[in-house]
Design a protein around this motif. Structure first.
Motif, PDB file in Angstrom:
ATOM      1  N   THR A  20       3.029  13.614   5.145  1.00 45.98           N
ATOM      2  CA  THR A  20       4.322  13.170   5.666  1.00 45.98           C
ATOM      3  C   THR A  20       4.989  12.187   4.710  1.00 45.98           C
ATOM      4  O   THR A  20       6.189  12.286   4.430  1.00 45.98           O
ATOM      5  CB  THR A  20       4.125  12.498   7.046  1.00 45.98           C
ATOM      6  N   VAL A  21       4.210  11.247   4.203  1.00 48.94           N
ATOM      7  CA  VAL A  21       4.760  10.264   3.263  1.00 48.94           C
ATOM      8  C   VAL A  21       5.225  10.975   1.992  1.00 48.94           C
ATOM      9  O   VAL A  21       6.287  10.657   1.445  1.00 48.94           O
ATOM     10  CB  VAL A  21       3.715   9.171   2.953  1.00 48.94           C
ATOM     11  N   GLY A  22       4.453  11.954   1.531  1.00 48.47           N
ATOM     12  CA  GLY A  22       4.848  12.718   0.351  1.00 48.47           C
ATOM     13  C   GLY A  22       6.189  13.416   0.549  1.00 48.47           C
ATOM     14  O   GLY A  22       7.059  13.375  -0.330  1.00 48.47           O
ATOM     15  N   GLU A  23       6.372  14.020   1.719  1.00 46.82           N
ATOM     16  CA  GLU A  23       7.644  14.684   2.013  1.00 46.82           C
ATOM     17  C   GLU A  23       8.792  13.684   2.081  1.00 46.82           C
ATOM     18  O   GLU A  23       9.891  13.941   1.594  1.00 46.82           O
ATOM     19  CB  GLU A  23       7.539  15.457   3.336  1.00 46.82           C
ATOM     20  N   SER A  24       8.525  12.532   2.685  1.00 44.64           N
ATOM     21  CA  SER A  24       9.565  11.503   2.767  1.00 44.64           C
ATOM     22  C   SER A  24       9.968  11.019   1.383  1.00 44.64           C
ATOM     23  O   SER A  24      11.156  10.864   1.089  1.00 44.64           O
ATOM     24  CB  SER A  24       9.069  10.307   3.592  1.00 44.64           C
ATOM     25  N   LEU A  25       8.981  10.782   0.528  1.00 38.26           N
ATOM     26  CA  LEU A  25       9.281  10.314  -0.827  1.00 38.26           C
ATOM     27  C   LEU A  25      10.123  11.356  -1.569  1.00 38.26           C
ATOM     28  O   LEU A  25      11.078  11.016  -2.274  1.00 38.26           O
ATOM     29  CB  LEU A  25       7.985  10.029  -1.602  1.00 38.26           C
ATOM     30  N   SER A  26       9.776  12.613  -1.373  1.00 39.04           N
ATOM     31  CA  SER A  26      10.526  13.688  -2.012  1.00 39.04           C
ATOM     32  C   SER A  26      11.985  13.678  -1.544  1.00 39.04           C
ATOM     33  O   SER A  26      12.908  13.758  -2.352  1.00 39.04           O
ATOM     34  CB  SER A  26       9.840  15.018  -1.687  1.00 39.04           C
ATOM     35  N   LYS A  27      12.183  13.545  -0.229  1.00 37.16           N
ATOM     36  CA  LYS A  27      13.546  13.512   0.321  1.00 37.16           C
ATOM     37  C   LYS A  27      14.326  12.289  -0.166  1.00 37.16           C
ATOM     38  O   LYS A  27      15.547  12.310  -0.253  1.00 37.16           O
ATOM     39  CB  LYS A  27      13.488  13.496   1.857  1.00 37.16           C
TER      40      LYS A  27
ATOM     41  N   VAL B  59       7.117   0.534  -7.437  1.00 42.98           N
ATOM     42  CA  VAL B  59       7.608  -0.680  -6.776  1.00 42.98           C
ATOM     43  C   VAL B  59       8.718  -0.324  -5.781  1.00 42.98           C
ATOM     44  O   VAL B  59       8.723  -0.799  -4.634  1.00 42.98           O
ATOM     45  CB  VAL B  59       8.109  -1.713  -7.821  1.00 42.98           C
ATOM     46  N   LYS B  60       9.633   0.540  -6.217  1.00 42.30           N
ATOM     47  CA  LYS B  60      10.719   0.974  -5.312  1.00 42.30           C
ATOM     48  C   LYS B  60      10.160   1.656  -4.064  1.00 42.30           C
ATOM     49  O   LYS B  60      10.602   1.408  -2.945  1.00 42.30           O
ATOM     50  CB  LYS B  60      11.636   1.970  -6.042  1.00 42.30           C
ATOM     51  N   LEU B  65       9.579   2.279   1.446  1.00 42.08           N
ATOM     52  CA  LEU B  65       8.882   3.116   2.437  1.00 42.08           C
ATOM     53  C   LEU B  65       7.445   2.708   2.736  1.00 42.08           C
ATOM     54  O   LEU B  65       7.037   2.622   3.887  1.00 42.08           O
ATOM     55  CB  LEU B  65       8.889   4.584   1.975  1.00 42.08           C
ATOM     56  N   LEU B  66       6.671   2.447   1.679  1.00 37.15           N
ATOM     57  CA  LEU B  66       5.214   2.358   1.882  1.00 37.15           C
ATOM     58  C   LEU B  66       4.773   1.070   2.575  1.00 37.15           C
ATOM     59  O   LEU B  66       3.853   1.089   3.389  1.00 37.15           O
ATOM     60  CB  LEU B  66       4.492   2.531   0.537  1.00 37.15           C
ATOM     61  N   ALA B  67       5.404  -0.040   2.237  1.00 36.67           N
ATOM     62  CA  ALA B  67       4.967  -1.325   2.801  1.00 36.67           C
ATOM     63  C   ALA B  67       6.065  -1.930   3.669  1.00 36.67           C
ATOM     64  O   ALA B  67       7.252  -1.622   3.503  1.00 36.67           O
ATOM     65  CB  ALA B  67       4.609  -2.288   1.675  1.00 36.67           C
ATOM     66  N   ASN B  68       5.659  -2.772   4.586  1.00 36.32           N
ATOM     67  CA  ASN B  68       6.614  -3.554   5.377  1.00 36.32           C
ATOM     68  C   ASN B  68       6.666  -4.951   4.773  1.00 36.32           C
ATOM     69  O   ASN B  68       5.768  -5.762   5.003  1.00 36.32           O
ATOM     70  CB  ASN B  68       6.137  -3.607   6.826  1.00 36.32           C
ATOM     71  N   PRO B  69       7.726  -5.258   4.009  1.00 35.56           N
ATOM     72  CA  PRO B  69       7.748  -6.511   3.241  1.00 35.56           C
ATOM     73  C   PRO B  69       7.740  -7.774   4.099  1.00 35.56           C
ATOM     74  O   PRO B  69       7.450  -8.852   3.605  1.00 35.56           O
ATOM     75  CB  PRO B  69       9.051  -6.408   2.435  1.00 35.56           C
ATOM     76  N   VAL B  70       8.039  -7.626   5.381  1.00 44.37           N
ATOM     77  CA  VAL B  70       8.056  -8.801   6.258  1.00 44.37           C
ATOM     78  C   VAL B  70       6.643  -9.328   6.487  1.00 44.37           C
ATOM     79  O   VAL B  70       6.390 -10.531   6.439  1.00 44.37           O
ATOM     80  CB  VAL B  70       8.726  -8.460   7.617  1.00 44.37           C
ATOM     81  N   ILE B  71       5.705  -8.416   6.706  1.00 48.31           N
ATOM     82  CA  ILE B  71       4.360  -8.865   7.058  1.00 48.31           C
ATOM     83  C   ILE B  71       3.279  -8.379   6.085  1.00 48.31           C
ATOM     84  O   ILE B  71       2.127  -8.775   6.176  1.00 48.31           O
ATOM     85  CB  ILE B  71       3.963  -8.416   8.490  1.00 48.31           C
ATOM     86  N   GLU B  72       3.654  -7.506   5.138  1.00 52.20           N
ATOM     87  CA  GLU B  72       2.649  -6.948   4.236  1.00 52.20           C
ATOM     88  C   GLU B  72       2.960  -7.279   2.781  1.00 52.20           C
ATOM     89  O   GLU B  72       4.110  -7.497   2.410  1.00 52.20           O
ATOM     90  CB  GLU B  72       2.600  -5.416   4.399  1.00 52.20           C
ATOM     91  N   SER B  73       1.930  -7.292   1.979  1.00 52.46           N
ATOM     92  CA  SER B  73       2.110  -7.411   0.534  1.00 52.46           C
ATOM     93  C   SER B  73       1.402  -6.229  -0.132  1.00 52.46           C
ATOM     94  O   SER B  73       0.453  -5.685   0.412  1.00 52.46           O
ATOM     95  CB  SER B  73       1.538  -8.731   0.024  1.00 52.46           C
ATOM     96  N   PHE B  74       1.903  -5.841  -1.296  1.00 52.32           N
ATOM     97  CA  PHE B  74       1.298  -4.692  -1.975  1.00 52.32           C
ATOM     98  C   PHE B  74       0.924  -5.038  -3.411  1.00 52.32           C
ATOM     99  O   PHE B  74       1.491  -5.934  -4.022  1.00 52.32           O
ATOM    100  CB  PHE B  74       2.243  -3.480  -1.938  1.00 52.32           C
TER     101      PHE B  74
END
Lengths: 81, 81
Positions: A20-27, B59-60, B65-74
């Protein structure tokens, strides 16, 4: 002493979240991303007298609680001593 | 090219899953485990011409998409080129 455990679905097991994340990134325009796999990372702060004892117990923890051996595989590393 | 992203709750944010697993490990006899933090690990297979472009896009992706910057760090690393 700190251990880091990575747990992923086995390669033969479908990873719905990663898909799902892969598809989202693609979109979103990140078309250079070809495949996404998502797993868990578990950091353990521990007090073991030796790296060997730590390793032995980390494997036990993975087998008994942290990972599901039917569909998941784990890897670990001891980060600090 | 492969990137690995680690996403954890920020240190100041309570990690309920890690806490629960820590308590379970303690009850199971792994009393030398002092603290557990659980996060996500995301492996990205990508086709970028350069490491720099890959880093910029990873980073983008984390911020959007991947992280929630409010409560998470990556944190990320480019594993292969």
């Amino acid at each position: 002493m700190k251990a880091r455990v990575h747990i992923f679905y086995k390669d033969s097991v479908f990873d719905p979240q990663g898909n799902t994340v892969g598809e989202s990134l693609s979109k979103m325009g990140f078309s250079k991303v070809k495949k996404v796999r998502i797993g868990r990372v578990i950091d353990l702060e521990m007090e073991y007298p030796s790296k060997e004892e730590a390793k032995r117990d980390v494997v036990k923890m993975c087998e008994k609680l942290l990972a599901n051996p039917v569909i998941e595989s784990f890897k670990y590393e001891i980060l600090e001593c």
